[in-house]
Design a protein around this motif. Structure first.
Motif, PDB file in Angstrom:
ATOM      1  N   LEU A   1       0.818  -1.218   0.000  1.00  0.00           N
ATOM      2  CA  LEU A   1       0.000   0.000   0.000  1.00  0.00           C
ATOM      3  C   LEU A   1       0.850   1.266   0.000  1.00  0.00           C
ATOM      4  N   GLY A   2       2.069   1.137   0.520  1.00  0.00           N
ATOM      5  CA  GLY A   2       2.960   2.287   0.499  1.00  0.00           C
ATOM      6  C   GLY A   2       2.514   3.447   1.368  1.00  0.00           C
ATOM      7  N   GLY A   3       1.898   3.175   2.517  1.00  0.00           N
ATOM      8  CA  GLY A   3       1.465   4.235   3.407  1.00  0.00           C
ATOM      9  C   GLY A   3       2.637   4.990   4.013  1.00  0.00           C
ATOM     10  N   GLU A   4       2.504   6.307   4.153  1.00  0.00           N
ATOM     11  CA  GLU A   4       3.528   7.141   4.753  1.00  0.00           C
ATOM     12  C   GLU A   4       2.912   8.011   5.846  1.00  0.00           C
ATOM     13  N   PHE A   5       3.718   8.317   6.844  1.00  0.00           N
ATOM     14  CA  PHE A   5       3.237   9.175   7.923  1.00  0.00           C
ATOM     15  C   PHE A   5       3.107  10.609   7.445  1.00  0.00           C
TER      16      PHE A   5
ATOM     17  N   ILE B   1       2.660  -5.319  19.978  1.00  0.00           N
ATOM     18  CA  ILE B   1       3.177  -4.041  19.471  1.00  0.00           C
ATOM     19  C   ILE B   1       3.703  -4.208  18.052  1.00  0.00           C
ATOM     20  N   PHE B   2       4.419  -5.307  17.819  1.00  0.00           N
ATOM     21  CA  PHE B   2       4.996  -5.546  16.492  1.00  0.00           C
ATOM     22  C   PHE B   2       3.898  -5.631  15.429  1.00  0.00           C
ATOM     23  N   ALA B   3       2.885  -6.445  15.693  1.00  0.00           N
ATOM     24  CA  ALA B   3       1.793  -6.586  14.730  1.00  0.00           C
ATOM     25  C   ALA B   3       0.979  -5.300  14.621  1.00  0.00           C
ATOM     26  N   GLY B   4       0.760  -4.640  15.764  1.00  0.00           N
ATOM     27  CA  GLY B   4      -0.003  -3.394  15.748  1.00  0.00           C
ATOM     28  C   GLY B   4       0.718  -2.288  15.007  1.00  0.00           C
ATOM     29  N   ALA B   5       2.049  -2.204  15.159  1.00  0.00           N
ATOM     30  CA  ALA B   5       2.815  -1.169  14.463  1.00  0.00           C
ATOM     31  C   ALA B   5       2.755  -1.371  12.950  1.00  0.00           C
ATOM     32  N   ALA B   6       2.809  -2.626  12.520  1.00  0.00           N
ATOM     33  CA  ALA B   6       2.658  -2.889  11.085  1.00  0.00           C
ATOM     34  C   ALA B   6       1.267  -2.474  10.611  1.00  0.00           C
ATOM     35  N   GLY B   7       0.269  -2.703  11.459  1.00  0.00           N
ATOM     36  CA  GLY B   7      -1.086  -2.280  11.117  1.00  0.00           C
ATOM     37  C   GLY B   7      -1.212  -0.769  11.027  1.00  0.00           C
ATOM     38  N   VAL B   8      -0.481  -0.059  11.881  1.00  0.00           N
ATOM     39  CA  VAL B   8      -0.486   1.409  11.821  1.00  0.00           C
ATOM     40  C   VAL B   8       0.092   1.878  10.487  1.00  0.00           C
ATOM     41  N   GLY B   9       1.108   1.164   9.989  1.00  0.00           N
ATOM     42  CA  GLY B   9       1.651   1.501   8.678  1.00  0.00           C
ATOM     43  C   GLY B   9       0.617   1.360   7.584  1.00  0.00           C
ATOM     44  N   VAL B  10      -0.207   0.307   7.665  1.00  0.00           N
ATOM     45  CA  VAL B  10      -1.298   0.142   6.694  1.00  0.00           C
ATOM     46  C   VAL B  10      -2.318   1.257   6.863  1.00  0.00           C
ATOM     47  N   LEU B  11      -2.617   1.601   8.107  1.00  0.00           N
ATOM     48  CA  LEU B  11      -3.603   2.649   8.391  1.00  0.00           C
ATOM     49  C   LEU B  11      -3.174   3.995   7.803  1.00  0.00           C
ATOM     50  N   SER B  12      -1.868   4.228   7.768  1.00  0.00           N
ATOM     51  CA  SER B  12      -1.375   5.510   7.255  1.00  0.00           C
ATOM     52  C   SER B  12      -1.637   5.692   5.767  1.00  0.00           C
ATOM     53  N   ALA B  13      -1.994   4.599   5.063  1.00  0.00           N
ATOM     54  CA  ALA B  13      -2.348   4.726   3.648  1.00  0.00           C
ATOM     55  C   ALA B  13      -3.753   5.292   3.461  1.00  0.00           C
ATOM     56  N   PHE B  14      -4.550   5.301   4.534  1.00  0.00           N
ATOM     57  CA  PHE B  14      -5.941   5.752   4.435  1.00  0.00           C
ATOM     58  C   PHE B  14      -6.231   6.991   5.271  1.00  0.00           C
ATOM     59  N   LEU B  15      -5.455   7.216   6.333  1.00  0.00           N
ATOM     60  CA  LEU B  15      -5.666   8.357   7.213  1.00  0.00           C
ATOM     61  C   LEU B  15      -4.381   9.163   7.341  1.00  0.00           C
ATOM     62  N   ASP B  16      -4.520  10.414   7.775  1.00  0.00           N
ATOM     63  CA  ASP B  16      -3.350  11.254   8.054  1.00  0.00           C
ATOM     64  C   ASP B  16      -2.816  10.889   9.435  1.00  0.00           C
ATOM     65  N   VAL B  17      -1.893   9.933   9.461  1.00  0.00           N
ATOM     66  CA  VAL B  17      -1.327   9.460  10.726  1.00  0.00           C
ATOM     67  C   VAL B  17       0.014  10.154  10.953  1.00  0.00           C
ATOM     68  N   PRO B  18       0.154  10.971  12.007  1.00  0.00           N
ATOM     69  CA  PRO B  18       1.441  11.629  12.268  1.00  0.00           C
ATOM     70  C   PRO B  18       2.491  10.628  12.724  1.00  0.00           C
ATOM     71  N   GLU B  19       3.751  10.979  12.512  1.00  0.00           N
ATOM     72  CA  GLU B  19       4.841  10.051  12.798  1.00  0.00           C
ATOM     73  C   GLU B  19       4.953   9.710  14.274  1.00  0.00           C
ATOM     74  N   PHE B  20       4.643  10.675  15.147  1.00  0.00           N
ATOM     75  CA  PHE B  20       4.776  10.403  16.575  1.00  0.00           C
ATOM     76  C   PHE B  20       3.732   9.405  17.074  1.00  0.00           C
ATOM     77  N   SER B  21       2.736   9.098  16.247  1.00  0.00           N
ATOM     78  CA  SER B  21       1.727   8.115  16.637  1.00  0.00           C
ATOM     79  C   SER B  21       2.349   6.754  16.886  1.00  0.00           C
ATOM     80  N   LEU B  22       3.412   6.440  16.148  1.00  0.00           N
ATOM     81  CA  LEU B  22       4.048   5.135  16.295  1.00  0.00           C
ATOM     82  C   LEU B  22       4.670   4.996  17.677  1.00  0.00           C
ATOM     83  N   ILE B  23       5.337   6.054  18.142  1.00  0.00           N
ATOM     84  CA  ILE B  23       5.940   6.015  19.472  1.00  0.00           C
ATOM     85  C   ILE B  23       4.857   5.943  20.545  1.00  0.00           C
ATOM     86  N   LEU B  24       3.824   6.760  20.391  1.00  0.00           N
ATOM     87  CA  LEU B  24       2.730   6.764  21.361  1.00  0.00           C
ATOM     88  C   LEU B  24       2.029   5.418  21.395  1.00  0.00           C
ATOM     89  N   SER B  25       1.796   4.831  20.230  1.00  0.00           N
ATOM     90  CA  SER B  25       1.133   3.527  20.167  1.00  0.00           C
ATOM     91  C   SER B  25       1.987   2.452  20.830  1.00  0.00           C
TER      92      SER B  25
END
Length: 410
Positions: A37-41, A207-231
Motif C-alpha cells: 500500500l505504500g502508506g507514509e506518515f 506491538i509488532f503486529a499493531g505497528a505494522a497495522g499502523v503503517g497500513v492505516l497511514s495509507a488511508f488516514l493522516d497518521v502523524p509520525e509520533f503516533s508510532l511512538i505513542l502507540s
C-alpha cells in the motif's frame, strides 16, 4: 461470552504451535500489505475549516516554493558584533551556503534595513530559511550542520530551531526503559523467569503486529509520525497489563490442581472477559479523538486504538498458546527460595486487604473519592499553552537558540 472464551483459551493452549504459526503468518501478511500500500506518515497538522488553513492551501497552490516548511537559524557571538568587519563576512557566507542547500526556496538577509533581525547589541541575529518541502529530511539537516561547523570555526555560534532541530535530536529509548522496569516488576511479582517472560513476549508481539497495522492505516488516514511512538508506549502498557491478569489467574488454577488446558481456558473465560471489557472501553475512549475534527489527532487516535485492539487479541489467543507451551514449567527458574510455599489467594496480604475493603465498601468508596478529588485540585490552577523551544532541555540546540533570541530581542 464466557463459554466462547473458555473454548478459545483451551483450544489455544492445546495447540500452541498452531497459534504461534497463525500469529506469525498474520504479522508477515500485515507487513506485506504495508509494503504494497505504500502508506507514509503525515506530519502536516492540517486544521480544516479555519481561515489560516485556507490561506496556507492557497499559498501552496499558487506559490509552491513559498508554501513549504521554514526554519530559523540563530547566529550569535560573544566577541564584538555580528555586523562588524570581523563577523559580517561569516554571516554572509553562512547565508549564501544555506541558500545553496537542497530544496531551499530562499533565505532572509539579517542585514537588510527593514529586517530587524539583528539584536540591539549586535551579538545575536537570525536567518529564516524557507524550503520547498512539506517535510524536512536528513539532507536538509546535513546541509545546515555543515554550515554550522564552518561558521563556528570563524567564531560565530550557529543554532537550529524548529523541524531542523528535531531532526538533530536522537529518539528517546523510553520503550526500552519501560520494558526493563516491567521485567523487574513482573519478576518480583511472579518470582519466576518463565512466568515473567510470557506477558513481555505477548506485549511485544502485539506491538509488532499493531505497528505494522499502523503503517497500513497511514495509507488511508493522516497518521502523524509520533503516533508510532505513542502507540508503542500505550501498547506496551496495556499488553503487559492484560497478560498479567490472565497469567496470574492461570497460575492460581494450576496450583489448585487444574490441567494446563483447563487452567488456561478458565483464566481466559474469567480474566480474559475483564480484559476485553477494559480494552474495549479504552478503544472507544481513544476513538473519541475523532470528535476533535483534526486529521492528525484523529489519525493518532485510530493508531492507538488499533494497537490496543491487537493487544486484546494477543491476550486471549497468543497468550493461552504460550501458556500451553510453558505447560507445568511456568514456575521454573524461580527466584524464591526452594522452601517457598504458594499461599491461597485469600491468605495473602492482598487477599486479606481486598476482603477487608469488601466488607466496608461505603467507607472506602468515600475515602477513595476524597483522595481523588484532593489529587485533582491542582488541575483548577492548570495553565494551558502551546509548547515551544523554551520547553526543550537546556543543552539542546533549539533551547540555546530560544535563550539567545530571548536575551537579544526580548
Amino acid at each position: 461470552m464466557s463459554a466462547f472464551l473458555y473454548r478459545l483459551g483451551r483450544t489455544s493452549a492445546r495447540h500452541p504451535f498452531r497459534v504461534l504459526g497463525l500469529w506469525l503468518v498474520a504479522a508477515i501478511a500485515v507487513m506485506a500489505l504495508q509494503g504494497s500500500l505504500g502508506g507514509e506518515f503525515d506530519n502536516s497538522e492540517r486544521v480544516p475549516g479555519v481561515e489560516s488553513q485556507h490561506a496556507a492551501d492557497v499559498l501552496n497552490e499558487r506559490f509552491p516554493s513559498q508554501g513549504g516548511l521554514s526554519a530559523r537559524i540563530v547566529l550569535h557571538t560573544d566577541d564584538g558584533r555580528l555586523d562588524d568587519a570581523n563577523h559580517a563576512a561569516t554571516v554572509e557566507q553562512t547565508r549564501a551556503e544555506l541558500d545553496g542547500g537542497a530544496d531551499v526556496a530562499g533565505v532572509t538577509d539579517p542585514f537588510e534595513t527593514e529586517s530587524a533581525a539583528v539584536s540591539a547589541d549586535g551579538q545575536t541575529a537570525y536567518l529564516d530559511v524557507t524550503y520547498g518541502l512539506d517535510k524536512l529530511t536528513v539532507t536538509q539537516l546535513d546541509d545546515a550542520m555543515a554550515v554550522t561547523e564552518a561558521a563556528r570555526a570563524d567564531g560565530v555560534q550557529v543554532e537550529l530551531t524548529g523541524a531542523l532541530a528535531l531532526l538533530a535530536q536522537e529518539a528517546p529509548s523510553s520503550e526500552l526503559i519501560g520494558v526493563g522496569v516491567a521485567i523487574i516488576v513482573l519478576l518480583v511479582a511472579f518470582g519466576s523467569v518463565v512466568a515473567m517472560g510470557l506477558p513481555i513476549v505477548t506485549a511485544l508481539m502485539g506491538i509488532f503486529a499493531g505497528a505494522a497495522g499502523v503503517g497500513v492505516l497511514s495509507a488511508f488516514l493522516d497518521v502523524p509520525e509520533f503516533s508510532l511512538i505513542l502507540s508503542a508506549m500505550i501498547g506496551l502498557g496495556v499488553g503487559i497489563d492484560y497478560a498479567l491478569f490472565i497469567v496470574t489467574r492461570h497460575r492460581q488454577h494450576l496450583h489448585e490442581g487444574m490441567s494446563v488446558e483447563d487452567a488456561a481456558g478458565t483464566a481466559v473465560a474469567t480474566a480474559g472477559q475483564a480484559v476485553l471489557f477494559a480494552g474495549t472501553t479504552v478503544v472507544i475512549a481513544i476513538l473519541g479523538l475523532f470528535l476533535a475534527g483534526l486529521p492528525a489527532i484523529s489519525g493518532m487516535g485510530a493508531a492507538v486504538a488499533l494497537v490496543v485492539t491487537v493487544s486484546m487479541a494477543a491476550a486471549v489467543t497468543l497468550l493461552p498458546g504460550l501458556l500451553g507451551l510453558a505447560g507445568t514449567k511456568i514456575d521454573k527458574l524461580s527466584i524464591h527460595r526452594k522452601a517457598h510455599v504458594v499461599k491461597p489467594a485469600e491468605e495473602t496480604l492482598a487477599g486479606r486487604w481486598a476482603h477487608h475493603v469488601g466488607n466496608h465498601p461505603v467507607r472506602y468508596a468515600l475515602m477513595g473519592l476524597g483522595a481523588l478529588c484532593a489529587i485533582a485540585i491542582p488541575a483548577l490552577s492548570m495553565r494551558i499553552g502551546v509548547p515551544d523551544d523554551g520547553n526543550a532541555p537546556t543543552q539542546t540546540t533549539q533551547r540555546i537558540a530560544f535563550d539567545q533570541l530571548a536575551a537579544g530581542f526580548g
